[in-house]
Write an enzyme that holds these catalytic residues in place. Structure first.
Site, PDB file in Angstrom:
ATOM      1  N   SER A 269       7.224   6.181  -1.683  1.00 43.03           N
ATOM      2  CA  SER A 269       6.932   4.849  -1.199  1.00 43.03           C
ATOM      3  C   SER A 269       6.014   4.935   0.004  1.00 43.03           C
ATOM      4  O   SER A 269       5.818   5.992   0.580  1.00 43.03           O
ATOM      5  CB  SER A 269       8.235   4.163  -0.785  1.00 43.03           C
ATOM      6  OG  SER A 269       8.835   4.907   0.261  1.00 43.03           O
ATOM      7  N   LYS A 270       5.473   3.818   0.348  1.00 41.17           N
ATOM      8  CA  LYS A 270       4.599   3.769   1.519  1.00 41.17           C
ATOM      9  C   LYS A 270       5.382   4.276   2.740  1.00 41.17           C
ATOM     10  O   LYS A 270       4.851   4.951   3.589  1.00 41.17           O
ATOM     11  CB  LYS A 270       4.154   2.333   1.798  1.00 41.17           C
ATOM     12  CG  LYS A 270       3.621   1.605   0.592  1.00 41.17           C
ATOM     13  CD  LYS A 270       2.229   2.040   0.196  1.00 41.17           C
ATOM     14  CE  LYS A 270       1.906   1.461  -1.170  1.00 41.17           C
ATOM     15  NZ  LYS A 270       0.694   1.992  -1.742  1.00 41.17           N
ATOM     16  N   ARG A 271       6.632   3.926   2.747  1.00 40.91           N
ATOM     17  CA  ARG A 271       7.485   4.262   3.873  1.00 40.91           C
ATOM     18  C   ARG A 271       7.716   5.777   3.982  1.00 40.91           C
ATOM     19  O   ARG A 271       7.838   6.343   5.047  1.00 40.91           O
ATOM     20  CB  ARG A 271       8.836   3.549   3.694  1.00 40.91           C
ATOM     21  CG  ARG A 271       9.688   3.530   4.932  1.00 40.91           C
ATOM     22  CD  ARG A 271       9.432   2.282   5.765  1.00 40.91           C
ATOM     23  NE  ARG A 271       9.903   2.493   7.134  1.00 40.91           N
ATOM     24  CZ  ARG A 271       9.090   2.795   8.149  1.00 40.91           C
ATOM     25  NH1 ARG A 271       7.811   2.941   7.952  1.00 40.91           N
ATOM     26  NH2 ARG A 271       9.582   2.944   9.369  1.00 40.91           N
TER      27      ARG A 271
END
Length: 491
Positions: free
Chosen positions: A251-253
């Site tokens: 994920s971007k996170r």
RNA sequence: GGCGCGUUCGUCUAGAGGCCCAGGACGCCGCCCUUUCAAGGCGGAGAUCGGGGGUUCGAAUCCCCCACGCGCUACCA
């Protein structure tokens, strides 16, 4: 062979690790087979379109050296390369399908669809369009179309199975009864991915397409579309997902940030390429280092593994360090200068002194894994005053013994003061500092950290003797005096 | 829930019946080198190949079942 990579400019951001790994494999597939690498921009989601991220895809690909043979800026026979400029094609195809009875206009509202989904969920039924508009008479459909907004849905064949012959996984079978009539043309006249990909891949004569595994479940939609149109399907290779440390789709996170962020943090394109290349692919049982040239030559889609890979930044760091050490002298010098100009505090005059740069550059090489680590390591060379440090830091490696630290500083002053300006070079400095061992009755390795802190404001860094030589006599001695003052104060 | 995909050292992977009581790389540990930190050299620990059944003289490799993980299930891509 013509292969394409595609990119949808959206607020979720610029091309990420995952996007670029797909692009890389696509590029490598083309190169290894003498094919054409085409770039297509899929800007069909007008609600989420972000113009600036189109530039980001160009920058990302170019940074890594993945030049496209056809695409924006490189017009060929398959232009245009923006889907927003290809609308008539999709519309025409939709009309054809409606005429053939393989598609229909759907007038259901978003509200009805929401309600439908809610009901299906409540009854624990699989969600899907219920086909309300499927059997609308052509005449009635046309009439309503003049007054009300509509989408065009594809009439999925619900009998039998659809088999995808995936380049990586082999045959994958899907039960047609489980499919539902998906929207292919939205009410704003733009196509959905499903229609656009089939139309464009056909129009652009794409023979092979590499995409992420998250697409595999929509493959039957595309396959049926091809079939209904009487077109030959593109060969698909569904790449395994890249997972975060939490084993979930990256994920971007969790690190699937924009590839350009990695550039800005000081990763080298060759490290990024090498890293990405082995995320799901291998050359043989031994190779773990590979250049883009070799990849272009030896990539084969057969050697892509089907299982997902966890993104491991430590490996990237290792590779980056490796390629930093591999750089030729000139490029390293330019790189160091560049990162100093960019990252040193504003108070340092630009451009940064090139003499200093060429003196420190060799000392930096095997100490840096990321280019953004350069500036903190050399910052002490700029400015006359001593770096910020405290007596605590000076005495840190001496178990907090201020008196001892003071003795070291005094001994250093005593040893270095006699070295004249014209002999202020590494060897004499080294001899002088080594000569301190007797005076302080400590091994060099033990007391040297005091000098590191005094001169560069940190307990470790680039080699001390060279650093003092570059710093110069006056500044070096001045910093020792400052350190002494701080220690006296503390004592 | 349904469908799909996947499962070899912590991680990336090699492995397509005997070469594997499983090889390489990152990371980790130790030693050497050494002005700190690194880099480098050498060595080490680390996978009973998700589990259970088969097939076979022989299985990480073939078949079946199970478990677990992930993905998809939009007028987003």
């Amino acid at each position: 062979m013509i292969v394409r990579t595609r990119y949808a400019p959206s607020p979720t951001g610029d091309p990420t690790i995952g996007n670029i790994r797909t692009a890389l494999f696509t590029w490598a597939l083309a190169r290894a087979n003498g094919g054409t690498f085409l770039l297509r921009i899929e800007d069909t989601d007008r609600k989420r379109l972000v113009e600036t991220s189109v530039q980001a895809i160009y920058d990302s690909l170019r940074w890594l050296g993945l030049e496209w043979d056809e695409g924006p800026g490189v017009d060929g026979i398959h232009a245009p390369y923006f889907q927003s400029q290809r609308l008539p094609l999709y519309e025409k195809t939709a009309e054809t399908l409606i005429a053939k009875g393989r598609a229909y206009r759907c007038f259901c509202t978003a509200e009805r669809l929401d309600r439908l989904r809610a009901e299906q969920a409540a009854r624990k039924q699989p969600p899907g369009y219920d086909g309300l508009c499927r059997e609308l008479e052509p005449e009635a459909s046309l009439r309503r179309a003049r007054a009300a907004p509509f989408v065009v849905r594809f009439k999925m064949n619900r009998d039998g199975v659809t088999v995808l012959d995936d380049l990586i996984r082999g045959p994958v079978t899907f039960e047609n009864a489980l499919q539902d009539d998906f929207v292919m043309l939205k009410s704003d006249g733009y196509p959905t991915y499903h229609l656009a990909v089939v139309v464009d891949d056909t129009e652009m004569e794409i023979t092979h397409a590499v995409r992420g595994d998250e697409w595999i479940s929509s493959a039957p939609k595309h396959l049926q579309l091809y079939e209904a149109l009487g077109w030959t399907p593109t060969r698909f290779a569904h790449l395994p997902l890249i997972l975060g440390p939490d084993k979930k789709k990256l994920s971007k996170r969790m690190g699937d940030t924009a590839i350009l962020d990695y550039r800005d943090k000081g990763y080298l394109p060759e490290a990024m390429i090498n890293f990405l290349a082995f995320l799901g692919w291998s050359l043989d049982d031994k190779t773990s280092l590979i250049t883009i040239e070799e990849l272009a030559e030896r990539f084969s889609v057969e050697r892509v593994v089907p299982n997902p890979a966890v993104f491991d930044i430590e490996r990237l760091d290792f590779l980056n360090g490796h390629y930093i050490r591999e750089m030729d002298e000139t490029r390293w010098l330019t790189t160091v200068a560049d990162w100093c100009d960019r990252r040193l505090p504003r108070s340092v005059r630009r451009p940064v002194d090139r003499g200093v740069i060429s003196a420190v550059a060799p000392l930096l090489r095997e100490r840096v894994k990321r280019l953004d680590q350069i500036a903190p390591l050399v910052e002490f060379l700029f400015g006359f005053e001593a770096p910020e440090h405290t007596a605590v830091e000076l005495a840190d490696r001496l178990a907090g013994d201020y008196a001892l630290a003071l003795a070291v500083v005094d001994a250093a002053l005593l040893a270095l003061d006699p070295v004249p300006e014209e002999r202020w070079e590494r060897e004499p400095i080294e001899a002088a500092v080594r000569g301190m061992e007797a005076a302080v009755s400590m091994k060099l390795g033990k007391f040297v950290s005091v000098l590191y802190v005094a001169e560069m404001g940190r307990g470790q860094g680039i080699p001390l003797f060279d650093s003092l030589a570059i710093l110069g006599r006056e500044r070096s001695l001045h910093r020792l005096r400052t350190a002494r003052a701080r220690l006296e104060h503390a004592g």
